[in-house]
Write an enzyme that holds these catalytic residues in place. Sequence first.
Site, mmCIF file in Angstrom:
data_model
loop_
_atom_site.group_PDB
_atom_site.id
_atom_site.type_symbol
_atom_site.label_atom_id
_atom_site.label_comp_id
_atom_site.label_asym_id
_atom_site.label_seq_id
_atom_site.Cartn_x
_atom_site.Cartn_y
_atom_site.Cartn_z
ATOM 1 N N GLU A 158 0.846 -1.232 0.078
ATOM 2 C CA GLU A 158 0.019 0.034 0.102
ATOM 3 C C GLU A 158 0.846 1.204 -0.061
ATOM 4 O O GLU A 158 1.835 1.218 0.958
ATOM 5 C CB GLU A 158 -0.986 0.172 1.264
ATOM 6 C CG GLU A 158 -1.970 1.125 1.012
ATOM 7 C CD GLU A 158 -2.742 0.893 2.589
ATOM 8 O OE1 GLU A 158 -2.749 0.064 3.127
ATOM 9 O OE2 GLU A 158 -3.588 1.950 2.501
ATOM 10 N N ARG A 212 4.932 -13.453 9.462
ATOM 11 C CA ARG A 212 5.556 -12.072 9.164
ATOM 12 C C ARG A 212 6.998 -12.154 9.824
ATOM 13 O O ARG A 212 7.256 -12.989 10.877
ATOM 14 C CB ARG A 212 4.899 -10.950 10.201
ATOM 15 C CG ARG A 212 3.684 -10.824 9.856
ATOM 16 C CD ARG A 212 3.268 -9.277 10.797
ATOM 17 N NE ARG A 212 2.135 -8.807 9.951
ATOM 18 C CZ ARG A 212 2.470 -7.819 9.161
ATOM 19 N NH1 ARG A 212 3.511 -6.882 9.420
ATOM 20 N NH2 ARG A 212 1.366 -7.356 8.534
ATOM 21 N N LYS A 235 3.889 0.565 10.172
ATOM 22 C CA LYS A 235 4.169 2.037 9.230
ATOM 23 C C LYS A 235 3.619 3.155 10.037
ATOM 24 O O LYS A 235 4.211 4.259 10.014
ATOM 25 C CB LYS A 235 3.484 1.752 7.724
ATOM 26 C CG LYS A 235 4.311 1.218 6.785
ATOM 27 C CD LYS A 235 3.723 1.199 5.327
ATOM 28 C CE LYS A 235 2.820 -0.046 5.013
ATOM 29 N NZ LYS A 235 2.405 0.039 3.654
HETATM 30 P P1 ATP Z 1 2.065 -2.389 8.222
HETATM 31 O O1 ATP Z 1 1.417 -3.282 9.162
HETATM 32 O O2 ATP Z 1 3.668 -2.311 8.653
HETATM 33 O O3 ATP Z 1 1.604 -0.982 7.896
HETATM 34 P P2 ATP Z 1 1.095 -3.705 5.797
HETATM 35 O O4 ATP Z 1 0.963 -4.929 6.073
HETATM 36 O O5 ATP Z 1 -0.123 -2.634 6.111
HETATM 37 O O6 ATP Z 1 2.437 -3.270 6.737
HETATM 38 P P3 ATP Z 1 1.406 -3.406 2.952
HETATM 39 O O7 ATP Z 1 2.015 -2.469 2.242
HETATM 40 O O8 ATP Z 1 0.077 -3.517 2.785
HETATM 41 O O9 ATP Z 1 1.984 -3.223 4.549
HETATM 42 O O10 ATP Z 1 2.146 -4.786 2.968
HETATM 43 C C1 ATP Z 1 2.738 -5.226 1.623
HETATM 44 C C2 ATP Z 1 3.006 -6.778 1.626
HETATM 45 O O11 ATP Z 1 3.997 -6.948 2.643
HETATM 46 C C3 ATP Z 1 1.879 -7.440 2.192
HETATM 47 O O12 ATP Z 1 1.813 -8.841 1.217
HETATM 48 C C4 ATP Z 1 2.328 -7.636 3.650
HETATM 49 O O13 ATP Z 1 1.774 -8.891 4.074
HETATM 50 C C5 ATP Z 1 3.659 -7.656 3.578
HETATM 51 N N1 ATP Z 1 4.237 -7.521 4.810
HETATM 52 C C6 ATP Z 1 4.056 -6.446 5.492
HETATM 53 N N2 ATP Z 1 4.761 -6.216 6.653
HETATM 54 C C7 ATP Z 1 5.633 -7.541 6.835
HETATM 55 C C8 ATP Z 1 6.291 -8.493 7.503
HETATM 56 N N3 ATP Z 1 6.530 -7.818 8.781
HETATM 57 N N4 ATP Z 1 6.845 -9.531 7.231
HETATM 58 C C9 ATP Z 1 6.507 -10.054 6.077
HETATM 59 N N5 ATP Z 1 5.647 -9.512 5.402
HETATM 60 C C10 ATP Z 1 5.186 -8.425 5.488
HETATM 61 MG MG MG Z 2 -1.633 -3.967 4.620
#
Ligand code: ATP
Ligand code: MG
Length: 579
Positions: free
Chosen positions: A35, A278, A288
């Site tokens: 995102e 994760r 984030k």
């Molecule tokens: P945050 O919780 O930090 O805001 P998010 O999951 O909302 O992160 P996205 O931009 O939606 O962030 O994530 C893009 C991809 O990265 C998704 O497929 C998500 O599952 C993966 N991802 C995010 N954080 C992790 C992590 N800590 N370990 C592995 N994969 C991750």
């Molecule tokens: Mg997300």
Amino acid sequence: MSESDTSRHFLRQWIEKDVADGKTGGKVVTRFPPEPNGYIHIGHAKAVCVDFGMAELFDGECHLRLDDTNPTKESDEYAENIKKDIRWLGFQWSGEGDAGEPGFYNASNMFDKMYEIAEELIRRGQAYCCNLTQDEWKQYRGVPEKPGTPSPSRDTSPERNLQIFHEMRDGKYADGEWCLRAKIDMASPNIHFRDPVIYRIRHVSHYHLGDKWCVYPMYDFAHPIEDALEGVTHSMCTLEFEVHRPLYDWVVDRMDEQGLLPVRNGVKIRTQQREFARLNITYTVMSKRLLLQLVTEGHVAGWDDPRMPTVCGMRRRGYTPGAIREFCARVGVSKFESESDPALLEWCVREELNQTATRRMAVLDPVKVVVDNWERGMGNGERVTREVELPNNPLDESAGTRKIPFGGEIWIDRADFMEVPEKKFFRMAPGQEVRLRGACIFKCTGCVKDESGKVVEIHGTWDPESWGGNAADGRKVKGTIHWVDCATGVKAEVRLYDRLFTEKDPLKDGPSEFLKYMNPDSLKVVEAYVEPALAEAKGLDRFQFERTGYFVADEFDSKPGAPVFNRTVTLKDSYKPSV
Ligand code: ATP
Ligand code: MG
């Protein structure tokens, strides 16, 4: 184990089987769907390694899809930096693309299609508009142990539902007044299956589409549609989406009914989702939202502050893409949540830099040493300058050598001198011989102190028979220290970074309390002297400062003649990886 030796984890086995069963139509397609509401961090790097890595392994393609279905908080600045960081990690998206760039997609480009799919669900009696309030909706949905209560709108006719859905789109209602729900199963033990909301009203502008829409699809509806329309075969995500998988499959089934699944080489491509744990790292936060808070409240200098767990922060810190990929490979892919030690990442960085970093001498806490018997020129009586030649990298002969002037007045690190040496202190001390790296053997005779007792200058003599560093008579000298020549050394700003948090889990008292665990000493700036070859160091040149650590010239602040260095990692650590 190394990066190339990708272990046969469950995701790889899953894809292998589908390839063997002919389910991919000859091409494995994955996607990384960030995102654009922040910079990517080391957790995302893990997902990047999995998504792009699996596509590479199977000679397929990985799409970069901006998941921009949530209109607030998204921006092009974030989008551009996500691209930059993925490329820097060593990956490239490929495939058709929907925005004029191969392999690059925007979920928002599929909004029209999503809306049409929703309309068709309504026509088929598979979705309905509902005007329960948020609280009522939760109450009706109930708890997993007992069936929920159907919404009073559950059996509205498709004609009426279509009318309301169009009015929702046309801006007739306020946020939350109506929503669209999938008609699935109000008795399911999985509450995500109890008529989930798939469209909601939000009167906010989208960063690309402006005010075109005031209804936006929910993630659980949008994501499978995006995957399916792009022809993704294997959609990998983190574990928290596992309970959403039945809904993912439900949406794909409905698309199948509507004849929307793509066909490749005669095979209908039916996207599937699987989940992995994760990446969590101790001594940092990764959400984030919290990283953004650190930036906006000024606790760090920006998203790319070298203490941040972001990819751009790690780049500026001097970490290498290879070390980050190696770390992700070593952490591995599993179904179980665990926490990784940042020391493993540092270990990977050190392993790579030890092989590749250019060796230089730098004195971070300088004190002057005068060689009293140093040669003076015949004519003017000035100190003679000799040259020392040292290898740029003892592990890599092709890196060559450099010449360093030595003029009898040098800087050494304060910690390399003791007026009254402790036992086993083999460095510089009165009456004791020490080797000045590459130059000569030096014997300290004493020091000058200021009123406070601080040593301001050290004196001694050199053995003129020892040029190069070894005594002509073969006597042994235990200690060797590094130095920088006073006449030609260059002043440099050196930033010493440490962990941002002192607590293993900064969130242990909840997200409102994490700031109190910030490390007050996470940044120390010192004025150092460095050898002349470092004067022109430019952004992201990586060095080992001998006996001190690994450093990188700052990406933005290092200027010719006025270099700035960031400490990447210290030279040694007791940490050893278990595998
Ligand atoms: P945050 O919780 O930090 O805001 P998010 O999951 O909302 O992160 P996205 O931009 O939606 O962030 O994530 C893009 C991809 O990265 C998704 O497929 C998500 O599952 C993966 N991802 C995010 N954080 C992790 C992590 N800590 N370990 C592995 N994969 C991750
Ligand atoms: Mg997300």
